[in-house]
Every structure is written in C-alpha cells, then in structure tokens.
Design an enzyme around this catalytic site. Structure first.
Site, mmCIF file in Angstrom:
data_model
loop_
_atom_site.group_PDB
_atom_site.id
_atom_site.type_symbol
_atom_site.label_atom_id
_atom_site.label_comp_id
_atom_site.label_asym_id
_atom_site.label_seq_id
_atom_site.Cartn_x
_atom_site.Cartn_y
_atom_site.Cartn_z
ATOM 1 N N TRP A 102 38.914 47.349 47.842
ATOM 2 C CA TRP A 102 39.671 46.091 47.908
ATOM 3 C C TRP A 102 39.765 45.600 49.345
ATOM 4 C CZ3 TRP A 102 39.241 44.286 43.441
ATOM 5 C CH2 TRP A 102 39.464 45.052 42.305
ATOM 6 N N ASP A 172 47.822 43.622 51.341
ATOM 7 C CA ASP A 172 47.612 43.635 49.895
ATOM 8 C C ASP A 172 48.462 44.795 49.365
ATOM 9 O OD1 ASP A 172 46.716 43.996 47.303
ATOM 10 O OD2 ASP A 172 44.574 44.005 47.820
ATOM 11 N N LYS A 196 49.692 45.735 38.046
ATOM 12 C CA LYS A 196 49.802 47.157 38.345
ATOM 13 C C LYS A 196 51.256 47.622 38.151
ATOM 14 C CE LYS A 196 45.572 46.655 39.616
ATOM 15 N NZ LYS A 196 45.002 46.399 40.908
HETATM 16 C C1 LIG Z 1 43.732 45.583 41.353
HETATM 17 C C2 LIG Z 1 43.704 45.288 42.790
HETATM 18 C C3 LIG Z 1 43.128 44.106 43.290
HETATM 19 C C4 LIG Z 1 42.447 43.084 42.409
HETATM 20 O O1 LIG Z 1 43.362 42.407 41.682
HETATM 21 P P1 LIG Z 1 42.940 41.183 40.721
HETATM 22 O O2 LIG Z 1 44.270 40.673 40.308
HETATM 23 O O3 LIG Z 1 42.141 41.787 39.604
HETATM 24 O O4 LIG Z 1 42.163 40.226 41.520
HETATM 25 C C5 LIG Z 1 43.185 43.877 44.646
HETATM 26 N N1 LIG Z 1 43.768 44.751 45.480
HETATM 27 C C6 LIG Z 1 44.328 45.901 45.028
HETATM 28 C C7 LIG Z 1 44.969 46.826 45.997
HETATM 29 C C8 LIG Z 1 44.306 46.193 43.681
HETATM 30 O O5 LIG Z 1 44.863 47.334 43.235
#
Ligand SMILES: *Cc1c(COP(=O)(O)O)cnc(C)c1O
Length: 361
Positions: A102, A172, A196
C-alpha cells in the site's frame, strides 16, 4: 444460526451488537418508516445520522477543531492520488517510506504528480520490519511526508512516529484506525478505508488539518478536491449513506460498550499477545515480523512448509476459522484480529493451532 470466526483482512468482522442493531432498524429507522438505505441524503433524519457519525468520530478519536472530517468514496486507494493533487503544491516534492504494497502504491501515485522521494524501504526483507529513519534523508522542503501506519499485508506497525518537524505527516491508517488512541495533532492528514475496522466497504474517512485544504492543483477533478467536500459537509454528491450509518453504530459500540479507545487498545494488546505468545513458543508456527514492529491487527505466520500451510488453512476453515490464508503475494497464513474479533476467537484459534501442531508433528 452459527457464525464463524472471520480472520479476513478486509472487509472484515463487525461487532455482533452492531449487526443486530442494524437488523432491528432495517425496515423502520427510528420511526421514519424507511430503512437508512432508502432515505434521501438531504433529509433531516439522514443529516442527523451523518452529524452523529462525525461527532462520535471526533469524540472517540479526540480530533481537534482545526481538523476537518470528510466521508468520501473511492477507497483508500483514491487517496493515493488525492493526497498529491491537493498537497503537493509548494516545492512539488514529497517523502515516502516504503513498508509494503500500500505504501508503494501511494508512492507510485505520488510520483505521477511531482518529485516523490523514497526515504527508506524494508523491501529487502519482504517488509518484515519498519525501517529506522534518519532525518538527514528527509527532504527539508517536502510538501508532506507519507507513511502507511499499519501494514495490513505484512503485519507491521509504527509503534513510534517519525518526527517530520514542520513537514505535514500524512498517514494511511486504513487497518489501524480505532484500534488504539492516535495523537491527531502529530499529523497533517490521516485517511482510512472503512472496511477494515470501521464499517462495510464503500467509505473512506479523511481527517485533515484545515490549513492543508484549499490548495489543490488546477487539474484536480472536482470530486478529488478536499475543499469541495469540506465546503459541502461531505455531501457535494450522494455520500455512502449506509456505510456512514454503520460507522455511527460502530463508534457508538466503541464509546458505550467498549469504553473508548484506551480500553479498545488494552483489549487489542491482550488479544494480539495471546497469538504472539503462542507463535513464540510453537515449534511449528512462526511469526514473520520482527518483534518490535509487530502489528496488533494483522498477524502473519508460517510453518515453513507450504503443504503444511495449505493443510492448516483447509482444516482451520472447516473448523470455522475462515479467511486465514495469507495475502496472495506472501503465502502462509494471516490472522486479522480487528476490533470486532472477540478475545475468545483468538483463544480458540490458538487452541486449534496447538492441537494441529500436536497432530502433525
Ligand atoms: C485495504 C487497504 C488499502 C486499500 O483500500 P481500498 O479501500 O480497497 O482502496 C489501502 N491501504 C491500507 C493500509 C489498506 O489496508
């Protein structure tokens, strides 16, 4: 009815109390005669839902007044582009730490819009640690410094944040939001996909310091401009109404049932400890991350034997421990133990692992 223990990395488990409440309110939300899915987002009743969701998030995360909270769509992945489009507007430079897939995707997207610089990477050891950062590698005039706080795929977490001085720290936090208290004032911006630890898929939360809003590049699509969403209370267009409603219920659960993020953090530490203690004592199963950087949410582990891994995943699934297979790029196993995973789910998993070890010596 029998429910499984779902160790999925996302979309993932939701608290049972939240699902029951949503079911209770499904046909008639608080006397409105409609489900939340059906109502106009411009109605008074819906405005009250989104207002409560924001107020609860501010309260639970202790978000200061000089930060805006935005409920957006497009997933965390859209933020990889929105961040540079809105923030890479001074020197046109930004720093990135590469701690996994990511973080790397964020970096690649950033590279499209300016001078993205890799400060450090843990790719050399399959992202099994958080690299030590040296300030002399930081770009002094960077427009922002980007990290992925919890690496969902590899199972690492920043237990200490980089000190970026006046350069806004952007993180993020998709897979660790609401898992522990976070000092929002240390960040220029935080973002997280909901699926999540917060709600079903479909919504991304952005928490951004007000002075960072309003400087988007001319080419920025309207829907990618934080200013537009801030000015319109996340209702420039139709917001992800139902996901925001479930987030409200989850936040109520954290506040009222759990007792806030300090409590949530305690429970999460205890839960992760049960699993890590077992991994550290097992002769068959091993964690893949260095101890000091271990995630509380995502716990990858292996037996060292692919056939045995596959056998374990198969038997675990049959026993009601589902979605425990590792990410397709890593293999092995991964137990994602987000807020909604009850402690007995982890205890039972560990018991199952011990029995499997004994039976397959
Ligand atoms: C799941 C995840 C993403 C991607 O998320 P989407 O909503 O599918 O775009 C990005 N960063 C992290 C840390 C993630 O766990």
């Amino acid at each position: 009815m029998s429910r499984v223990y779902n160790f999925s990395a996302g979309p993932s488990m939701l608290p049972e109390a939240v699902l029951k409440r949503a079911a209770d309110e499904m046909l008639d939300y608080q006397g409105s005669g409609q489900s939340v899915m059906e109502m106009s987002h411009r109605s008074k009743v819906y405005q009250s839902i989104i207002d409560q969701a924001e107020a609860l998030l501010r309260e639970v995360m202790n978000i200061p007044d000089n930060y805006k909270v935005l409920f957006l769509q497009g997933g965390a992945s859209s933020q990889f582009a929105m961040v540079p489009l809105n923030l890479m507007n001074g020197s046109g430079k930004a720093d990135y730490v590469i701690t996994g897939q990511w973080a790397n995707k964020a970096y690649q997207e950033g590279s499209k819009y300016g001078e993205a610089h890799i400060v450090a990477s843990s790719k050399d050891k399959t992202f099994s640690y958080i690299p030590k950062l040296d300030k002399k590698d930081f770009t002094p005039d960077a427009d922002y410094f980007h990290i992925c706080m919890n690496n969902t795929i590899y199972g690492t977490l920043y237990h200490e944040l980089p000190d970026t001085g006046d350069v806004p720290l952007v993180a993020d936090i998709s897979s660790c939001i609401l898992s522990q208290p976070i000092d929002v004032t240390k960040f220029g911006m935080l973002y997280a996909g909901a699926q999540k630890n917060m709600a079903p898929a479909g919504m991304t939360v952005v928490i951004i310091r007000e002075d960072l809003i309003g400087h988007a590049r001319d080419i920025t699509p309207t829907m990618f401009n934080y200013q537009i969403h801030a000015d319109n209370g996340s209702m420039y267009n139709t917001p992800p109404c139902y996901t925001i409603y479930i987030a409200k219920l989850v936040l109520e659960w954290i506040k009222n049932e759990v007792g806030g993020l300090d409590k949530m953090y305690e429970i999460n530490k205890k839960k992760a400890q049960i699993l890590y203690d077992f991994l550290d004592s097992s002769e068959m199963f091993h964690g893949t991350v260095v101890k000091e950087d271990r995630s509380l949410m995502n716990v990858p582990f292996v037996t060292g034997n692919e056939e045995l891994d596959a056998k374990f995943v198969k038997e675990a699934t049959a026993a009601g421990f589902v979605n425990i297979k590792g990410h397709r790029t890593v293999g092995g196993m991964r137990a994602s133990i987000y807020n909604a995973m009850p402690i007995e789910g982890v205890e039972k998993l560990v018991k199952f692992m011990a029995d499997f070890e004994a039976a397959n010596k």
